[in-house]
Design an enzyme around this catalytic site. Structure first.
Site, PDB file in Angstrom:
ATOM      1  N   GLY A 130       0.331 -16.233   1.635  1.00 40.09           N
ATOM      2  CA  GLY A 130      -1.017 -15.780   1.334  1.00 40.09           C
ATOM      3  C   GLY A 130      -1.223 -15.593  -0.161  1.00 40.09           C
ATOM      4  O   GLY A 130      -2.155 -16.136  -0.745  1.00 40.09           O
ATOM      5  N   ALA A 131      -0.326 -14.827  -0.772  1.00 40.96           N
ATOM      6  CA  ALA A 131      -0.457 -14.542  -2.189  1.00 40.96           C
ATOM      7  C   ALA A 131       0.822 -13.883  -2.684  1.00 40.96           C
ATOM      8  O   ALA A 131       1.639 -13.445  -1.886  1.00 40.96           O
ATOM      9  CB  ALA A 131      -1.635 -13.610  -2.446  1.00 40.96           C
ATOM     10  N   MET A 132       0.955 -13.813  -4.006  1.00 38.45           N
ATOM     11  CA  MET A 132       2.201 -13.334  -4.603  1.00 38.45           C
ATOM     12  C   MET A 132       1.919 -12.457  -5.817  1.00 38.45           C
ATOM     13  O   MET A 132       1.140 -12.826  -6.696  1.00 38.45           O
ATOM     14  CB  MET A 132       3.046 -14.557  -4.980  1.00 38.45           C
ATOM     15  CG  MET A 132       4.364 -14.218  -5.638  1.00 38.45           C
ATOM     16  SD  MET A 132       5.443 -13.271  -4.518  1.00 38.45           S
ATOM     17  CE  MET A 132       6.323 -12.298  -5.717  1.00 38.45           C
ATOM     18  N   GLU A 133       2.633 -11.332  -5.845  1.00 38.81           N
ATOM     19  CA  GLU A 133       2.344 -10.256  -6.805  1.00 38.81           C
ATOM     20  C   GLU A 133       3.044 -10.379  -8.148  1.00 38.81           C
ATOM     21  O   GLU A 133       3.302  -9.357  -8.805  1.00 38.81           O
ATOM     22  CB  GLU A 133       2.741  -8.924  -6.159  1.00 38.81           C
ATOM     23  CG  GLU A 133       4.263  -8.689  -5.994  1.00 38.81           C
ATOM     24  CD  GLU A 133       4.833  -9.090  -4.645  1.00 38.81           C
ATOM     25  OE1 GLU A 133       4.242  -9.963  -3.976  1.00 38.81           O
ATOM     26  OE2 GLU A 133       5.881  -8.543  -4.263  1.00 38.81           O
ATOM     27  N   ASN A 134       3.348 -11.575  -8.642  1.00 42.79           N
ATOM     28  CA  ASN A 134       4.014 -11.740  -9.941  1.00 42.79           C
ATOM     29  C   ASN A 134       3.402 -10.805 -10.995  1.00 42.79           C
ATOM     30  O   ASN A 134       2.184 -10.681 -11.080  1.00 42.79           O
ATOM     31  CB  ASN A 134       3.874 -13.179 -10.434  1.00 42.79           C
ATOM     32  CG  ASN A 134       4.119 -14.188  -9.342  1.00 42.79           C
ATOM     33  OD1 ASN A 134       5.200 -14.217  -8.770  1.00 42.79           O
ATOM     34  ND2 ASN A 134       3.105 -14.972  -9.011  1.00 42.79           N
ATOM     35  N   HIS A 136      -3.789  -5.727  -1.787  1.00 40.24           N
ATOM     36  CA  HIS A 136      -2.352  -5.703  -1.492  1.00 40.24           C
ATOM     37  C   HIS A 136      -1.536  -6.144  -2.709  1.00 40.24           C
ATOM     38  O   HIS A 136      -0.616  -5.438  -3.136  1.00 40.24           O
ATOM     39  CB  HIS A 136      -2.075  -6.614  -0.294  1.00 40.24           C
ATOM     40  CG  HIS A 136      -0.633  -6.722   0.079  1.00 40.24           C
ATOM     41  ND1 HIS A 136      -0.056  -5.966   1.077  1.00 40.24           N
ATOM     42  CD2 HIS A 136       0.360  -7.495  -0.419  1.00 40.24           C
ATOM     43  CE1 HIS A 136       1.222  -6.267   1.171  1.00 40.24           C
ATOM     44  NE2 HIS A 136       1.508  -7.208   0.280  1.00 40.24           N
ATOM     45  N   GLU A 137      -1.872  -7.287  -3.246  1.00 44.64           N
ATOM     46  CA  GLU A 137      -1.064  -7.802  -4.365  1.00 44.64           C
ATOM     47  C   GLU A 137      -1.223  -6.902  -5.590  1.00 44.64           C
ATOM     48  O   GLU A 137      -0.266  -6.664  -6.321  1.00 44.64           O
ATOM     49  CB  GLU A 137      -1.447  -9.247  -4.698  1.00 44.64           C
ATOM     50  CG  GLU A 137      -1.358 -10.231  -3.527  1.00 44.64           C
ATOM     51  CD  GLU A 137      -0.051 -10.199  -2.740  1.00 44.64           C
ATOM     52  OE1 GLU A 137       0.980  -9.764  -3.285  1.00 44.64           O
ATOM     53  OE2 GLU A 137      -0.071 -10.600  -1.558  1.00 44.64           O
ATOM     54  N   HIS A 149       0.962  -3.824  -5.269  1.00 47.82           N
ATOM     55  CA  HIS A 149       2.383  -4.078  -5.524  1.00 47.82           C
ATOM     56  C   HIS A 149       2.765  -3.739  -6.965  1.00 47.82           C
ATOM     57  O   HIS A 149       3.941  -3.548  -7.261  1.00 47.82           O
ATOM     58  CB  HIS A 149       2.715  -5.547  -5.281  1.00 47.82           C
ATOM     59  CG  HIS A 149       3.180  -5.873  -3.889  1.00 47.82           C
ATOM     60  ND1 HIS A 149       4.115  -5.129  -3.216  1.00 47.82           N
ATOM     61  CD2 HIS A 149       2.856  -6.906  -3.060  1.00 47.82           C
ATOM     62  CE1 HIS A 149       4.345  -5.685  -2.026  1.00 47.82           C
ATOM     63  NE2 HIS A 149       3.589  -6.762  -1.894  1.00 47.82           N
ATOM     64  N   GLU A 154       6.983  -3.997   0.989  1.00 50.90           N
ATOM     65  CA  GLU A 154       5.949  -4.629   1.817  1.00 50.90           C
ATOM     66  C   GLU A 154       5.315  -3.650   2.816  1.00 50.90           C
ATOM     67  O   GLU A 154       4.094  -3.598   2.953  1.00 50.90           O
ATOM     68  CB  GLU A 154       6.501  -5.861   2.542  1.00 50.90           C
ATOM     69  CG  GLU A 154       6.904  -7.001   1.605  1.00 50.90           C
ATOM     70  CD  GLU A 154       5.769  -7.518   0.728  1.00 50.90           C
ATOM     71  OE1 GLU A 154       4.594  -7.180   0.977  1.00 50.90           O
ATOM     72  OE2 GLU A 154       6.062  -8.274  -0.235  1.00 50.90           O
TER      73      GLU A 154
HETATM   74  N1  BES Z   1       5.357 -10.680  -1.706  1.00 52.31           N
HETATM   75  C1  BES Z   1       4.520 -11.315  -0.752  1.00 52.31           C
HETATM   76  C2  BES Z   1       4.484 -12.803  -0.876  1.00 52.31           C
HETATM   77  C3  BES Z   1       5.680 -13.506  -0.285  1.00 52.31           C
HETATM   78  C4  BES Z   1       5.841 -13.564   1.064  1.00 52.31           C
HETATM   79  C5  BES Z   1       6.604 -14.124  -1.057  1.00 52.31           C
HETATM   80  C6  BES Z   1       6.930 -14.229   1.601  1.00 52.31           C
HETATM   81  C7  BES Z   1       7.694 -14.766  -0.539  1.00 52.31           C
HETATM   82  C8  BES Z   1       7.856 -14.839   0.805  1.00 52.31           C
HETATM   83  C9  BES Z   1       3.075 -10.812  -0.877  1.00 52.31           C
HETATM   84  O1  BES Z   1       2.936  -9.567  -1.425  1.00 52.31           O
HETATM   85  C10 BES Z   1       2.552 -10.709   0.523  1.00 52.31           C
HETATM   86  O2  BES Z   1       2.991  -9.864   1.236  1.00 52.31           O
HETATM   87  N2  BES Z   1       1.643 -11.593   0.891  1.00 52.31           N
HETATM   88  C11 BES Z   1       1.139 -11.684   2.239  1.00 52.31           C
HETATM   89  C12 BES Z   1      -0.275 -11.221   2.340  1.00 52.31           C
HETATM   90  C13 BES Z   1      -0.380  -9.745   2.383  1.00 52.31           C
HETATM   91  C14 BES Z   1      -1.799  -9.277   2.319  1.00 52.31           C
HETATM   92  C15 BES Z   1       0.268  -9.122   3.597  1.00 52.31           C
HETATM   93  C16 BES Z   1       1.219 -13.138   2.617  1.00 52.31           C
HETATM   94  O3  BES Z   1       1.449 -13.950   1.739  1.00 52.31           O
HETATM   95  O4  BES Z   1       1.062 -13.443   3.781  1.00 52.31           O
HETATM   96 ZN    ZN Z   2       3.309  -7.940  -0.159  1.00 52.20          ZN
END
Ligand code: BES
Ligand code: ZN
Length: 886
Positions: free
Chosen positions: A268-272, A304-305, A308, A327
């Site tokens: 979905g997305a990544m919190e770099n 969410h991001e 983080h 998470e």
């Molecule tokens: N840190 C994760 C992204 C991630 C997920 C990186 C799996 C590597 C492997 C990010 O913060 C995250 O949790 N994204 C979720 C969406 C969120 C709103 C629950 C996602 O990508 O589904």
């Molecule tokens: Zn997350």
């Protein structure tokens, strides 16, 4: 591709690295096919590590082009190099600088991990172990370093160059067509938070002034032509920043905050740090291209991001077993944010629906694991509903157990004590224990024990003595780890609803701890006696879904109907209706399997009618009340020998009966609660639209001729959310209008990939065995591509995870189709392939013939023998299910 030769990783074997990497300087020269990366690492030996201990750096498919140590070459015999490892056998005793040059091909990177190029944009994804695809490193979350990044690219190809932290300098490289930018991130961070982006991107800009007066420049970057769909995301970002200050006292800590929306992204997305990278479906919305659900998702994922930044980035995880530390807590925080932006009860019900649909089945099947796992083969496979959603529930329970103030005090201690650390769950819990004096020893079992606890409650009221006796029993089911389970600390928020619908007060309670209307149930059994109860109460247990458990209470149907009408807790009103429906639906399913006609209690439709008709209730809540439990919930309630066709038939029958009984009343309620003509994303309007869609669903189930009116609504629709709702219903009911409207929809949105994903998903989720042929045909559609994760999720995952009758077709063809797709996709993108493979997680529950067919398909896939570690891990655990091998 990484194949499965890696050992199992165990929490019990954690030990810190022998070396620290204090600073990292990276010089990244972006080229489509041959990018180069120069990494200059300042390395020092940690206290306790013996001098001369070898330095073992992780790599993944790397090509080494240069290596020097303190400016000198490293002799062949002083090092060992493979694509996956770089070992320096006897590093110097004093701190030293290691310079490593690697090259890689971003265009050939189809796994979308590490540095990749798609749609002409260079992006990185480093969580969990992608940084090692960029350079050799101690690629683990407890190695915190200060990063400086220099990025260089052809100016015309990548006019925008972004990195973590704050911008330092930028300029042209004279005499060439290239330019560069330097970024510096002062906050030490783990490698998984590293990011760079380069591309020809459009942007929207804004700013935010923090509580202490720091002005932060905000930007959202996206592909050209998409910037006009970024406004809502920007607004959500500013609201998130303010909320985290107000609710948790957390301010942003850099001069800039950048978001980049890309169209090819696994997750979905990544919190770099300072540079969040998003799947553009969680950024881009406007009334013509986003549904109400899309708006809600954008708001939640942006939040969410952003959240983080404190829960994950400032305080990160010591190791990947602690993933829920960031998470689970961050999901809890984004849920709280959305609850406050929207309606708290409606948000809570939605979260519980999602938990039951995704996490409960995971917890009940072969992939069950504790919120904090103890072993893994592939960490990518542990970004699960259990770590996320159950992890969030555990934080919520902590708040229930400690009270809002106690929870906040504990979090304050956590931020203060662990800022800049890589922490553990023990560290986290110790902050709450220290801040409040609470003993959280038993509570910590929530992190250790897999499986959804079952709690059964019976009650007895003695009018003469005005005492209520409640007997509670808990058990945690067996899970694949084979562990013996201990009783857990289960907080049950409750009320005793009196005959007039008001909560009755009670006097002394003996036999257990009850505080502020929460029963703290800690033993295997408990018998609570409430004195001073002046009338026969209906106990309303598990208000607000205060614990992620299965509750079996002894309420009769009358009691439940009473709660639907009177419970002061909106969640419990909704839940009472769901429980009645579930009981009727499991009975009806059994009847259908015996070729008998199901019969339903007419009071159910009447009760729903009462809610729908009540203009004092939030329309969004009414829409949820009119939504029957899903087929997955019914299957879970049945638990074994599951026949998805019978479940579907039962659910349709109840829907039809409900529609016949109250369809008119509901559509009158819709007229009285019509949303304004102009689309506004606000929850209030979204709720009115949801009620309208729920009404369409009821009419169509009970009266096929309603399709005409819904097709009309499709044509008249002013915005996407109505158009999609109408199309989905017509396609799922195989109405006569469906095909021409599908064609209309395709033509209208053929140039918008995100909307086209909905076109694929709607078709993939049409109930019935015939859908498989449709899905197979769609894989050959010119707009379909296995290289685009969103497209794969829209067509294949929707089919496997959200179409029980289609996927579980009796002849097993659905299973063979899925394993075929997994085998193909695994060669390019193992992490997306592994996500698809979780579609088999509940197969052991199926009736014999389907179960055998699924098992055969899995075994055939497994026998091909050249699966990625990601897919092999999921398939092996799924096939290991003791309930099928018993
Ligand atoms: N840190 C994760 C992204 C991630 C997920 C990186 C799996 C590597 C492997 C990010 O913060 C995250 O949790 N994204 C979720 C969406 C969120 C709103 C629950 C996602 O990508 O589904
Ligand atoms: Zn997350």
């Amino acid at each position: 591709m990484r194949t499965d030769n890696a050992p199992v990783v165990r929490l019990s074997e954690y030990r810190p690295t022998d070396y620290a990497i204090d600073t990292v300087y990276l010089d990244i020269r972006l080229m489509p096919e041959a990018s180069s990366v120069t990494a200059r690492l300042s390395i020092s030996r940690r206290d306790g590590a013996a001098a001369g201990t070898s330095l073992d750096l992780d790599g993944d498919g790397l090509v080494l082009k240069g290596l020097s140590l303190d400016g000198m070459g490293v002799a062949d015999e002083a090092r060992t190099v493979t694509p996956d490892r770089l070992t320096i056998h006897a590093p110097p005793a004093d701190p030293f600088v290691l310079e490593i040059v690697t090259t890689l091909n971003p265009s050939a990177n189809k796994a979308l991990m590490g540095l990749y190029r798609s749609n002409g944009v260079y992006t990185t994804q480093c969580e969990a172990e992608g940084f090692r695809r960029i350079t050799y490193f101690l690629d683990r979350p407890d190695v915190l370093s200060v990063y400086t990044t220099r990025i260089e690219a052809r100016k015309s190809e990548a006019p925008v160059l972004l990195g973590n932290g704050n911008p330092v300098t930028a300029g042209n490289i004279t005499g060439t067509d290239r330019h560069f930018a330097v970024w510096h991130d002062p906050h030490p961070k783990p490698p998984y938070l590293f990011a760079v982006v380069g591309g020809d991107l459009d942007a929207v800009h804004d700013s935010f002034t923090t509580a202490s007066g720091r002005v932060v420049k905000l930007a959202i970057y996206c592909e050209h032509g998409k910037a006009d769909r970024c406004a809502y995301a920007m607004d959500a970002l500013k609201r998130s920043m303010r909320w985290d200050e107000e609710r948790f006292g957390r301010e942003y800590d850099l001069d800039v905050f950048n978001i980049v929306a890309v169209s090819d992204f696994n997750m979905g997305a990544m919190e770099n740090k300072g540079l969040n990278v998003f799947n553009d479906k969680y950024v881009l919305v406007d009334p013509q291209t986003g549904t109400d659900q899309d708006y809600a998702h954008v708001e939640a994922v942006i939040a969410h991001e952003y959240f983080h930044n404190w829960t994950g980035n400032r305080i990160t995880c010591r190791d990947w077993f602690q993933l829920c530390l960031k998470e689970g807590l961050t999901v809890f925080r984004d849920q709280e944010f959305s609850a406050q932006m929207r309606s708290r009860p409606v948000k809570r019900i939605g979260d519980v629906v999602a938990l039951r649909q995704h996490q409960f089945p995971e917890d009940a099947g072969p992939l069950a694991h504790p919120v904090r796992p103890e072993t893994y083969r592939e960490i990518n496979n542990f970004y699960t509903a259990t770590v996320y959603e159950k992890g969030a529930e555990v934080c919520r329970m902590l708040q229930t157990v400690l009270g809002e103030d106690g929870f906040r005090e504990g979090l304050d201690v956590y931020f203060q004590r662990h800022d800049g650390d890589a922490a553990t769950i023990e560290d986290f819990l110790a902050c709450f224990a220290d801040a409040t004096g609470a003993d959280l020893t038993q509570f910590s079992l929530w992190y250790e024990q897999a499986g959804t606890p079952a709690v059964s409650v019976s009650h007895d009221f003695d009018a003469d003595t005005q005492t209520l006796t409640m007997t509670l029993r808990q058990s945690v089911p067996e899970t694949p780890d084979g562990k013996t389970k201990k009783p857990m600390h289960i907080p049950l928020r409750f009320g005793l609803v009196g005959p007039d619908g008001q909560d009755l007060s009670y006097g002394e309670v003996s036999g257990g701890r009850v505080n502020d209307d929460v029963i703290h149930f800690t033993g295997a059994t408990a018998t609570l006696t409430f004195s001073g109860v002046t009338a026969r109460p209906v106990p309303s247990l598990l208000r607000g879904f205060s614990a992620p458990i299965r509750l079996e209470d002894d309420l009769c149907a009358n009691d439940r109907f009473f709660l639907i009408g009177h419970d002061s807790d909106p969640f419990s009103r909704w839940e009472a209706a769901q429980q009645i429906a579930l009981t009727m639906l499991t009975d009806a399913t059994a009847k259908l399997r015996q070729d008998e006609t199901p019969a339903f209690d007419p009071r159910f439709a009447e009760a729903l009618g009462g809610l729908a008709d009540n203009d004092g209730l939030d329309p969004a809540f009414r829409a949820l009340a009119l939504t029957l439990p899903g087929e997955v919930d019914i299957a879970q309630a049945i638990g074994h020998d599951v026949d998805p066709d019978a479940i579907h038939g039962a659910r349709q029958a109840l829907l039809k009966e409900t529609g016949s009984a109250i369809g008119t009343l509901v559509s009158e309620a819709v007229s009285r609660n019509a949303p304004p003509a102009m689309f506004r994303p606000e929850a209030e309007d979204a709720g009115r639209r949801a009620l309208r869609h729920a009404s369409w669903n009821l009419s169509l189930a009970s009266e096929p001729a309603a399709s005409k009116q819904i097709a009309e609504a499709y044509s008249q629709a002013e915005y996407l959310t109505d158009r999609v709702a109408a199309l989905r219903l017509l396609v799922h009911h195989q109405s006569g209008e469906a095909e021409s409207l599908l064609a209309e929809f395709y033509d209208r949105y053929r140039d918008n990939p995100l909307v086209l994903d909905k076109w694929f998903a709607i078709q993939a989720t049409a109930p019935g065995g015939q859908t498989l042929e449709r899905v197979e045909a769609l894989t050959a559609h010119p707009a379909f591509s296995m290289a685009t994760p969103n497209r794969v999720y829209a067509l294949i995952r929707s089919f496997a995870a959200a179409n029980p009758t289609g996927f579980n077709r009796e002849d097993g063809a659905g299973y063979r189709f899925l394993t075929g797709v997994i085998a193909t996709l695994d060669k390019d993108n193992p992490s997306v392939a592994a996500r698809l493979a979780t579609g088999f997680r509940s197969f052991a529950m199926l009736e014999d013939s389907r179960r055998a067919a699924a098992q055969a398909a899995l075994q055939a896939l497994s026998a091909t023998g050249n699966l990625s570690r990601d897919v092999a891990d999921i398939i092996d655990r799924t096939l290991d299910d003791s309930s099928i091998n018993a």
